[in-house]
Design an enzyme around this catalytic site. Sequence first.
Site, mmCIF file in Angstrom:
data_model
loop_
_atom_site.group_PDB
_atom_site.id
_atom_site.type_symbol
_atom_site.label_atom_id
_atom_site.label_comp_id
_atom_site.label_asym_id
_atom_site.label_seq_id
_atom_site.Cartn_x
_atom_site.Cartn_y
_atom_site.Cartn_z
ATOM 1 N N PHE A 1 11.848 4.635 4.495
ATOM 2 C CA PHE A 1 12.786 3.714 4.860
ATOM 3 C C PHE A 1 12.336 2.225 4.584
ATOM 4 C CE2 PHE A 1 14.879 7.459 6.969
ATOM 5 C CZ PHE A 1 15.952 7.510 6.588
ATOM 6 N N GLU B 1 9.234 -0.407 2.738
ATOM 7 C CA GLU B 1 7.732 -0.396 1.845
ATOM 8 C C GLU B 1 6.534 -0.898 3.202
ATOM 9 O OE1 GLU B 1 9.023 -3.425 -1.884
ATOM 10 O OE2 GLU B 1 9.463 -4.244 0.155
ATOM 11 N N VAL B 2 5.688 -0.535 2.604
ATOM 12 C CA VAL B 2 4.500 -0.944 3.671
ATOM 13 C C VAL B 2 3.286 -1.720 3.132
ATOM 14 C CG1 VAL B 2 2.581 0.659 5.042
ATOM 15 C CG2 VAL B 2 4.722 1.722 4.331
ATOM 16 N N ASP C 1 9.687 15.736 7.180
ATOM 17 C CA ASP C 1 9.320 15.307 5.891
ATOM 18 C C ASP C 1 7.820 15.266 5.847
ATOM 19 O OD1 ASP C 1 9.684 14.231 3.400
ATOM 20 O OD2 ASP C 1 9.413 12.129 3.873
ATOM 21 N N ILE D 1 0.769 -1.176 -0.151
ATOM 22 C CA ILE D 1 0.085 0.196 0.055
ATOM 23 C C ILE D 1 0.939 1.161 -0.082
ATOM 24 C CG2 ILE D 1 -1.965 -1.136 1.103
ATOM 25 C CD1 ILE D 1 -1.286 0.182 3.653
#
Length: 478
Positions: A96, A98-99, A217, A91
């Site tokens: 840092f 992937e999700v 960020d 998703i």
Amino acid sequence: MSAQNYHAGLHQSSTQRPPKRPNTEHAQEPPKRALIGGQTTPSSSGGGQTPNGTNYELEVKQQLSNYQKLFDQATYPFIRDVSTYEKLNKIGQGTFGEVFKARCKNTGRMVALKKILMENEKEGFPITALREVKMLEQLKHPNITDLIEVCSAKSTGTTGSKDRATFYLVMALCAHDLAGLLSNPKIRMSLVHIKTMMKHLMSGLNKLHRSKILHRDMKAANVLISKDGILKLADFGLARPFVQRENGAGPRPLYTNRVVTLWYRPPELLLGDRQYGTKIDVWGAGCIMAEMWTRQPIMQGDTEQKQLQLISGLCGSINKDVWPNCVNMPLWSAMSSEPNSALPQGKYRILPNKMKNLMKFDAPDSKTDPFGKNVKQHDSATDDDALHLLEILLAIDPDKRPTSDEAEDDIWFFKDPVPMANVQDLMDTIPNSQFEYTVGKGAHANRGRHQNAQQRPNQQQARPSNAIPAGQYRDTIF
């Protein structure tokens, strides 16, 4: 003089002259500190060779490989294996890692698994991830993403492969991210929805700053919205604690300058400032606020120089009249040099005129629509309070921007329609997760007039990337 005679001399009369110090010019050096396996490091005169004649660099590489093997084969009795969760689909892509959307096999609870990228790590668990875990454990707040636990996955490949031991941050799952939501033209937001989400954003940011933490960020892609309509700040991969000086006394600490995704980066960072504070996050919040109406990032430069030019074009020229300290910025001379100056002069601030045409709403009917849920955009009075808040959030001089605490208490949030507890009524109208819209259809790639995208942070360099795919983008103000 031999060592035997030297020690014998210690027992002679104290009236005798003490013996001369032993000649150490050609004495043998003491043994060096042992590496793993009992071998010693070479002497400075050994020409890169260990006592047994092997190459020292190869020896060190072997020892590092041994360390990595121990790390990959280690067990962690106090954290669960990631196999506890079933991965469903990807998703997102954080700073840092992937999700993934996942389901707990034991309880059925839906979660987000943030995989910490380890491929380029040579020294074990990355310090940036440790920071993120520590901060999320500290930051318990309704408008900050929730960390449930940390899980691990054992290495499945040989040492040095990409299948080394991996760690996951298990987060509470949110249905949408703000970038995906704003990228979908079918989703219409009323004034009260915008005001509620901005109230949540400022509340979360205020909690962050009161806890002495910089996000570093701020952008729409790092703002999540739960299915019950609660906005949450996310992705703390670049966040770090900061030192707040009492009464401005003492030296200001230096921080890394290469932070904040380019389109949301404030002028002080673009000019090389390393002694920044919370106002860099406030600028990002201002960019996000404007995006609520424009539905796209408001300043889309492909280089730092172009980004400064776009800021000057929208917010006015950067000079001592509007920001007295600008000439003291490390990159001031380089950026202002001719013939291709990134700091054009004679530019007027056009932000109010550009935004006021978008910020026009009907006043809500106090009888039929007391919460302003059905307020529509059209040619009526400009929301002057919203425009004023946006103006000060995007002040060129960081000292003239409000703190997150002041912004959270701005008068705009106390005028009708007042913010609601959540935007669940808006979430109920959205059938599919906007993560899928973002990842599957490239919502970031479709934002803006030129089919480009919100840039993603550079994974290997562990900082926001300045790179925009060639041929896909032209510099633009919304």
